[in-house]
Design a protein around this motif. Structure first.
Motif, mmCIF file in Angstrom:
data_model
loop_
_atom_site.group_PDB
_atom_site.id
_atom_site.type_symbol
_atom_site.label_atom_id
_atom_site.label_comp_id
_atom_site.label_asym_id
_atom_site.label_seq_id
_atom_site.Cartn_x
_atom_site.Cartn_y
_atom_site.Cartn_z
ATOM 1 N N LEU A 133 77.766 67.263 5.397
ATOM 2 C CA LEU A 133 76.681 67.388 6.252
ATOM 3 C C LEU A 133 76.264 65.316 6.788
ATOM 4 N N ASN A 134 76.743 65.398 7.674
ATOM 5 C CA ASN A 134 76.272 63.796 8.361
ATOM 6 C C ASN A 134 75.528 64.015 9.234
ATOM 7 N N PRO A 135 73.991 64.440 8.967
ATOM 8 C CA PRO A 135 73.108 64.208 10.356
ATOM 9 C C PRO A 135 72.652 62.791 10.091
ATOM 10 N N THR A 136 72.452 62.156 11.408
ATOM 11 C CA THR A 136 71.743 61.334 11.720
ATOM 12 C C THR A 136 70.818 60.682 12.297
ATOM 13 N N THR A 137 69.750 61.648 12.514
ATOM 14 C CA THR A 137 68.641 61.071 13.459
ATOM 15 C C THR A 137 67.860 62.576 12.572
ATOM 16 N N SER A 138 66.850 61.947 12.406
ATOM 17 C CA SER A 138 65.294 63.547 11.473
ATOM 18 C C SER A 138 65.591 65.008 12.097
ATOM 19 N N GLU A 139 66.000 64.970 13.999
ATOM 20 C CA GLU A 139 66.299 66.014 13.868
ATOM 21 C C GLU A 139 67.341 66.760 13.873
ATOM 22 N N GLU A 140 68.223 66.211 13.411
ATOM 23 C CA GLU A 140 69.837 66.668 13.476
ATOM 24 C C GLU A 140 68.907 67.604 11.953
ATOM 25 N N LEU A 141 68.607 66.162 10.778
ATOM 26 C CA LEU A 141 68.409 66.500 9.062
ATOM 27 C C LEU A 141 67.729 68.420 9.092
ATOM 28 N N MET A 142 66.796 68.242 9.872
ATOM 29 C CA MET A 142 65.624 69.110 10.189
ATOM 30 C C MET A 142 66.456 70.752 10.844
ATOM 31 N N ASP A 143 67.283 70.316 11.542
ATOM 32 C CA ASP A 143 68.357 71.233 11.932
ATOM 33 C C ASP A 143 69.328 71.710 10.950
ATOM 34 N N ALA A 144 69.405 70.911 10.803
ATOM 35 C CA ALA A 144 70.685 70.843 8.828
ATOM 36 C C ALA A 144 70.173 71.498 8.201
ATOM 37 N N ILE A 145 69.363 71.514 7.774
ATOM 38 C CA ILE A 145 68.460 72.056 6.597
ATOM 39 C C ILE A 145 67.849 73.819 7.111
ATOM 40 N N PHE A 146 67.555 74.157 8.226
ATOM 41 C CA PHE A 146 66.826 74.862 9.088
ATOM 42 C C PHE A 146 68.224 76.159 8.701
ATOM 43 N N TYR A 147 69.455 75.946 8.888
ATOM 44 C CA TYR A 147 70.988 76.285 9.605
ATOM 45 C C TYR A 147 71.229 77.018 7.556
ATOM 46 N N GLU A 148 70.629 75.847 7.113
ATOM 47 C CA GLU A 148 71.306 76.391 5.493
ATOM 48 C C GLU A 148 70.683 77.023 5.454
ATOM 49 N N LEU A 205 68.878 87.842 4.635
ATOM 50 C CA LEU A 205 68.708 88.960 4.518
ATOM 51 C C LEU A 205 68.730 89.576 3.086
ATOM 52 N N GLU A 206 68.558 88.299 2.088
ATOM 53 C CA GLU A 206 67.980 88.527 0.485
ATOM 54 C C GLU A 206 66.792 88.015 0.013
ATOM 55 N N ASN A 207 66.095 86.992 0.357
ATOM 56 C CA ASN A 207 64.562 87.189 -0.114
ATOM 57 C C ASN A 207 63.465 86.950 0.881
ATOM 58 N N GLY A 208 63.895 86.983 2.816
ATOM 59 C CA GLY A 208 62.671 86.325 3.685
ATOM 60 C C GLY A 208 62.719 85.065 3.848
ATOM 61 N N SER A 209 63.327 84.490 2.925
ATOM 62 C CA SER A 209 63.942 82.959 3.398
ATOM 63 C C SER A 209 63.597 82.511 4.966
ATOM 64 N N GLU A 210 64.847 83.164 5.337
ATOM 65 C CA GLU A 210 65.220 82.994 6.991
ATOM 66 C C GLU A 210 64.135 82.719 7.919
ATOM 67 N N PHE A 211 62.991 84.101 7.397
ATOM 68 C CA PHE A 211 62.150 84.338 8.086
ATOM 69 C C PHE A 211 60.680 83.314 7.937
ATOM 70 N N PHE A 212 60.644 82.866 6.683
ATOM 71 C CA PHE A 212 59.223 81.869 6.529
ATOM 72 C C PHE A 212 60.308 80.585 7.332
ATOM 73 N N SER A 224 61.233 79.768 9.637
ATOM 74 C CA SER A 224 61.626 79.529 11.404
ATOM 75 C C SER A 224 60.491 79.661 11.520
ATOM 76 N N LEU A 225 58.989 79.617 10.759
ATOM 77 C CA LEU A 225 58.043 79.545 11.014
ATOM 78 C C LEU A 225 57.700 77.897 10.863
ATOM 79 N N ARG A 226 58.251 77.534 9.956
ATOM 80 C CA ARG A 226 58.299 75.697 9.384
ATOM 81 C C ARG A 226 58.826 74.735 10.282
ATOM 82 N N PHE A 227 59.443 75.601 10.780
ATOM 83 C CA PHE A 227 60.702 74.260 10.528
ATOM 84 C C PHE A 227 60.442 74.761 12.896
#
Length: 484
Positions: free
Chosen positions: A407-422, A429-436, A438-441
């Motif tokens: 992955l090659n984000p170039t801005t902070s916004e692209e970086l945070m989106d990339a981490i969120f999508y990861e 569906l494994e341990n609730g990580s996507e829910f939490f 969605s509240l941080r990002f």
């Protein structure tokens, strides 16, 4: 009289041991403080009995389906998606989750009470005793944080009064009526247990058991969830979390690490090298999984799923473009035949259709999440975009099937989106990580959960109401606001 009957039934239900296939010992005696732990073998069995409670929807499918619905990615449980629950109109299973968490807590407290009181003449290995006590205290922290994450104001300031209904002793009629801790004290006691565990636990040897690596990862996750809530960064807490993640990633524990082939992770279930801790659900006579805990995954995912989207309410196009899509989804059996669903947590075939059950597990923490957390923690503590994305690219490079490009984000916004999508792609569906997550990002100035659902968030609805039974029987209990 009704209240007394309920309390007695609750204590009995929390006190009886249940069978667990993975225990070598047979600890099945009534859990009371009168029945003392009088050998290291009984101490091990007492700790093992806590693991035996990690079954059912509260510790697997139902909980993680509910959290995924809260996030908005799916709408499999309407009350959770809409956050429309209240004390008298609970989302399905909420009271059962409460009881299940406290059952695990009660078992852990029995071990914590008994192990230090084991006569010194019976202990030839103090390190072993301390390790067993650390294991029990980590399990207690695991139960308490799940209670706080699901029934308390885990995101709030220290003086918020809606923290844990904290128990550090066996439940009986003398102590079942008590009030809640504030949020600050709730974290204080959880961290005390985890710090003792980190100091005294043994290194990883099996994903079926608590290890020092899991204790560190869990504390890091707790620090991250609260320390970055709503994109407001508590840098000291996040720096501590980053240090813990780095310690686990640098661990030389044998048998722990990334699997090159993603499909192997789910085929191997609880035995995968990627699991720091997974729920071992036992082998049935055929050597495959039985219908207990995983049934909730199967029912929800299949019966409410769409045969082209696997039931996703948001993010379908993004996930379908990711190479992992065809590994984590696949055909599973519904009432009307095969449908596309989340095969990583659902059955692939069915006895009713002449097939066999596949192994499954509840994934409490998998190794790839360490890399994703490290990327987020670096981003939130001032690292450059290129430095912050590097851990995720390291994780992706370790996969040979499917191949995941850098992955090659170039801005902070692209970086945070990339981490969120990861988080979404790797842990959904494994341990609730996507829910939490969605509240941080944030996306376009709003929390991701608001972007996904297209509406504002009533913060007090993030947690569930304290179940009606508890409110009736415990006169000191305060209900979460906006959930009466």
């Amino acid at each position: 009289m009704k209240n007394i009957k309920y309390i007695l039934l609750l204590i009995i239900g929390m006190s009886l041991f249940s069978c667990s296939d993975f225990l070598n010992e047979d600890p099945y005696y009534v859990v009371t403080t009168d029945n003392a732990i009088n050998s290291l073998a009984k101490a091990r069995a007492a700790v093992g009995s806590s693991y035996a409670t990690l079954e059912g929807d509260a510790w697997g499918g139902g909980l993680y389906v509910a959290q995924a619905s809260k996030s908005g990615f799916v709408n499999w449980r309407l009350a959770d998606f809409e956050m429309s629950y209240s004390q008298l109109d609970n989302a399905p299973g909420v009271a059962n989750y409460w009881k299940a968490f406290y059952t695990t807590l009660n078992r852990a407290n029995f071990a914590i009470y008994g192990i230090p009181r084991l006569d010194d003449s019976l202990v030839q290995d103090e390190v072993e005793r301390d390790a067993l006590l650390a294991e029990a205290r980590c399990l207690r922290a695991w139960a308490h944080i799940n209670i706080l994450w699901n029934f308390g104001h885990w995101w709030a300031d220290d003086n918020d009064e809606f923290g844990l209904l904290y128990h550090d002793e066996m439940s009986d009629l003398s102590n079942i009526v008590k009030g809640r801790l504030n949020v600050g004290d709730s974290y204080k006691y959880i961290y005390e247990d985890l710090d003792f565990a980190i100091e005294n636990l043994k290194s990883y040897s099996s994903p079926k058991y608590i290890s020092v690596e899991f204790a560190k990862a869990l504390k890091a996750k707790i620090l991250l969830y609260r320390g970055a809530y709503n994109n407001v960064n508590d840098v000291p807490a996040l720096t501590e979390a980053l240090g813990l993640v780095n310690e686990v990633l640098s661990s030389s524990a044998a048998g722990l690490g990334m699997s090159p082939i993603l499909k192997d992770v789910y085929d191997q279930s609880w035995n995968s090298t990627e699991n720091l801790f997974a729920n071992y659900l036992g082998d049935y006579s055929a050597g495959k999984r039985g219908p207990a805990s995983g049934e909730y995954y199967r029912k929800i995912v299949i019966e409410n799923g769409d045969n082209s989207t696997a039931g996703l309410n948001y993010g379908v196009d993004l996930f379908k473009a990711d190479p992992r899509w065809n590994v984590v989804t696949g055909n599973t059996w519904g009432n009307s035949g095969k449908v596309l669903s989340w095969s990583k947590v659902a059955r692939v075939t069915s006895f009713a259709s002449g097939g066999t059950y596949e192994d499954y597990a509840s994934y409490y923490f998998r190794y790839p999440e360490l890399y994703i957390m490290k990327a987020e923690l670096l981003a939130r503590t001032g690292a450059s975009v290129s430095d912050a994305i590097a851990p995720i690219n390291t994780m992706r490079s370790k996969r040979t099937s499917p191949v995941l490009s850098a992955l090659n984000p170039t801005t902070s916004e692209e970086l945070m989106d990339a981490i969120f999508y990861e988080y979404f792609f790797e842990t959904f569906l494994e341990n609730g990580s996507e829910f939490f997550a969605s509240l941080r990002f944030h996306k376009n100035g709003s929390q991701w959960i608001e972007t996904i659902k297209g509406e504002g968030l009533l913060e007090n609805k993030l947690c569930w109401p304290i179940p009606d039974e508890e409110m009736i029987t415990n006169e000191l209990m305060k209900q979460n606001p906006d959930l009466n």
